[in-house]
Design an enzyme around this catalytic site. Sequence first.
Site, short mmCIF file in Angstrom:
data_model
loop_
_atom_site.label_atom_id
_atom_site.label_comp_id
_atom_site.label_asym_id
_atom_site.label_seq_id
_atom_site.Cartn_x
_atom_site.Cartn_y
_atom_site.Cartn_z
N GLY A 517 3.88 9.45 -1.38
CA GLY A 517 4.32 10.16 -0.18
C GLY A 517 5.80 10.52 -0.19
O GLY A 517 6.17 11.68 0.00
N LYS A 699 10.95 6.78 -6.07
CA LYS A 699 9.59 6.47 -6.52
C LYS A 699 8.87 5.73 -5.40
O LYS A 699 9.48 5.33 -4.42
CB LYS A 699 9.64 5.57 -7.76
CG LYS A 699 10.20 6.24 -8.99
CD LYS A 699 9.92 5.45 -10.25
CE LYS A 699 10.81 4.25 -10.43
NZ LYS A 699 10.89 3.80 -11.84
N GLY A 700 7.59 5.50 -5.61
CA GLY A 700 6.79 4.84 -4.58
C GLY A 700 7.11 3.36 -4.47
O GLY A 700 7.53 2.72 -5.43
N GLU A 703 2.67 0.39 -2.57
CA GLU A 703 1.61 -0.38 -3.22
C GLU A 703 2.13 -1.37 -4.24
O GLU A 703 1.59 -2.46 -4.40
CB GLU A 703 0.58 0.59 -3.80
CG GLU A 703 -0.05 1.33 -2.64
CD GLU A 703 -1.07 2.37 -3.01
OE1 GLU A 703 -2.21 1.98 -3.27
OE2 GLU A 703 -0.74 3.56 -3.02
MO1 MOS Z 1 -3.23 3.96 -0.92
S1 MOS Z 1 -4.65 2.55 -1.36
O1 MOS Z 1 -3.57 4.96 -2.28
O2 MOS Z 1 -3.32 4.76 0.57
#
Ligand code: MOS
Length: 736
Positions: A517, A699-700, A703
């Site tokens: 995102g 970067k993300g 997760e």
């Molecule tokens: Mo995440 S599990 O790719 O919203």
Amino acid sequence: MTVTDTPATGMPPLDTRRVDAYEKVTGTARYSADRVPEGVAYAAFATARIGKGRIVAIDTSAAAAVPGVLLVETTFGPDELRDVGFVMAGGHAVQSLQPLRGDHVAYRGQPIALIVADNLVAATEAARLITAEYRPEPFTVKIDAAGADTLLQERAIPLPPLADISIGDADAAFEASPVRITGTYEHPAQHAVPMEPHASVVRWDGDRLIVDDSTQNANAVRFGLATQLGLDPADVEVSSPYIGGGFGNKNSLYGHLGPIAIASRRLGRPVKMVLPRPQTFHLGSFRPNSVHTVRLGADENGNLLAAIHEVDQQTSRHDLFPCEVTTVSSRLYAVPAFRGRQRLVRTDVQTPGFMRAPWESPAMFAFESAMDELAHATGRDPVELRLANDAAADPVTGLPFSGRHLAECLRRGAARFGWDRRDPRPGSMIAEDGTILGWGVAAGCYPGGMVPAVAHITAAQDGTVTVAVGGHEMGQGIRSAIALLVARDLGVPVNKVIVQVGDTRLVPQHLTAGSWGTATALPAVRAAIEELRKALDVTGPGGVDIAAAVRAQGRSVVTAEATTLAPGQTPEILKRLDGGFLAYAGPVYPEFVTFSWIAHFVEVRIEPTTRRIRVPRVVSVADCGRVASPVTAASQVRGAVVWGISAALREESDVDERFGGFLNTTLEEYPVPVNADIHRIEVEFIDEPDLLFNPLGVKGVGEVGMVGVAAAVANAVHHATGRRMHRLPIRLENVL
Ligand code: MOS
């Protein structure tokens, strides 16, 4: 960068706060579940009570007689409710199975009737009064059951990224290794239980369908509904400005949306549906059950010579939810020989899907538990062992990593945790309160994804800057990250920046997931800001007096737009974006490979008599490139650590071969941690920009924060008890 748990000096400075905090705590942030349009009717489902079979007869008379019931429907025709494919197979739906389309029951919990009533009580009561007669068929809900249909993924889904990873001759290298570790690790099925369940409100304005949906993928809902109902996508608008938690589970079109849209058209009034919690366990996607066998071959010092990771992962009978666990286990260390094998096992449940670090968290539970065993077997300190096996380049492709500061994460984490005070002998450390101390470490990584995005920016004479961009706010803080970028870049106050996300009327809204995102939205917004500077005739960096610059153009507003692609993508990909299809790239790009990295240090305390396990302290150090929004990034990691603890000690979706479906479908029976379970979580970021990946170096982080936590807990339990945990969650009986 260090973000402490509770700022000792009160509130963080205004420009680092969560920008929608005020709206959230005052209740003015409107979620789909909050919406009550004038004249709204309420929908409910009756669901199947057998594990699999056919409906022979269904009696709706008692339901129809409930006062307030407006509509009871068991079957929609194939032209009324058309097929929409599974999102991971080129479609727009959470699964290919569309309920209420015939007499087939694929799994327990599948909807068999839709009821719409004046009020929720009537709809719920009527749903309970639906009775059906079934012809049951044999079914299986366990991946190790006789009759389970097991498929080699690379043959079942012949797509290059899903092929088995192979580096050298791992089997020969393993056999020749002086130290060999073999372990089997089982990760249970789990369900995300977001505070806001799946919630939708649909209404028609003439031939236009207007949808408020709690979704991470407004595009898929828009295009999926258009396909399903035979509408022009231009006549469907979907908005999802706030989502009360998604975690991957609200990833595309759900099976209730088409039916309630038809009901709304028939009744001529808005229809609202909020799935009751137990139904989210059977309609919502879930983290599939997986069984991992990990083999590690090493020299006497623990230097890796070979790794083999084989996995069986559950899928449904009707769809193939892919498995990508070896994407991470092949890259965490410099392993000269690696072999992955990923198989899918069909079971009679709804199609599984994403759930925070969907593959990476289970993969690292298995792999990092095995690494801990290797440390133990070679007498090497677990942190040293990991540092010794650090990788300079991607072992799979030979390409450089765009950024990798895993070693620094391990070093800083160890220092902050006080790891040098660890006595390696299991059970040797006793706390002052008599509990047995266990200290565990594990590393993790998560692929750096990116998707194409369009950002639209409007500067107004009142000095406000409005940004519309592809992205969804599910609590992770994407609004804050975007607002901070705009505020800093243009030198305007944060409260003059308005961020619009999750709205298909403005710009395309690709699935927001896979931790892409921020790395997707921010480069697009930055590019749009550059265009805006040109349109405003203000060259160079530095602050802009927006009001004056707009006035100087003689207009009330000045707008600009930009489209960005992931590295290596060509404009062709925009057709996929514009059609509501998945268009993500990574972690392998033409010139580099991108991952976020993390190291977790966990303390457990085990009460000697009851063996109750507590987790008083966690230190997590992450490399997610440049930190775009410190407060929300730290919250993401803290939330992920909480979830990792939950995965290690609490969560399991139980099944029973006699009944089918999932059994523990309420928050009473599916325990997640409460405040009493969670203590100190210290989060630190390396905060080095990854400028190969994108110009902002972000970067993300969402997760990767969870990846490795369960392994670190299990490794800490081993340190306390000498027992290796081969199955999650860890129950008291496992350590008695
Ligand atoms: Mo995440 S599990 O790719 O919203």
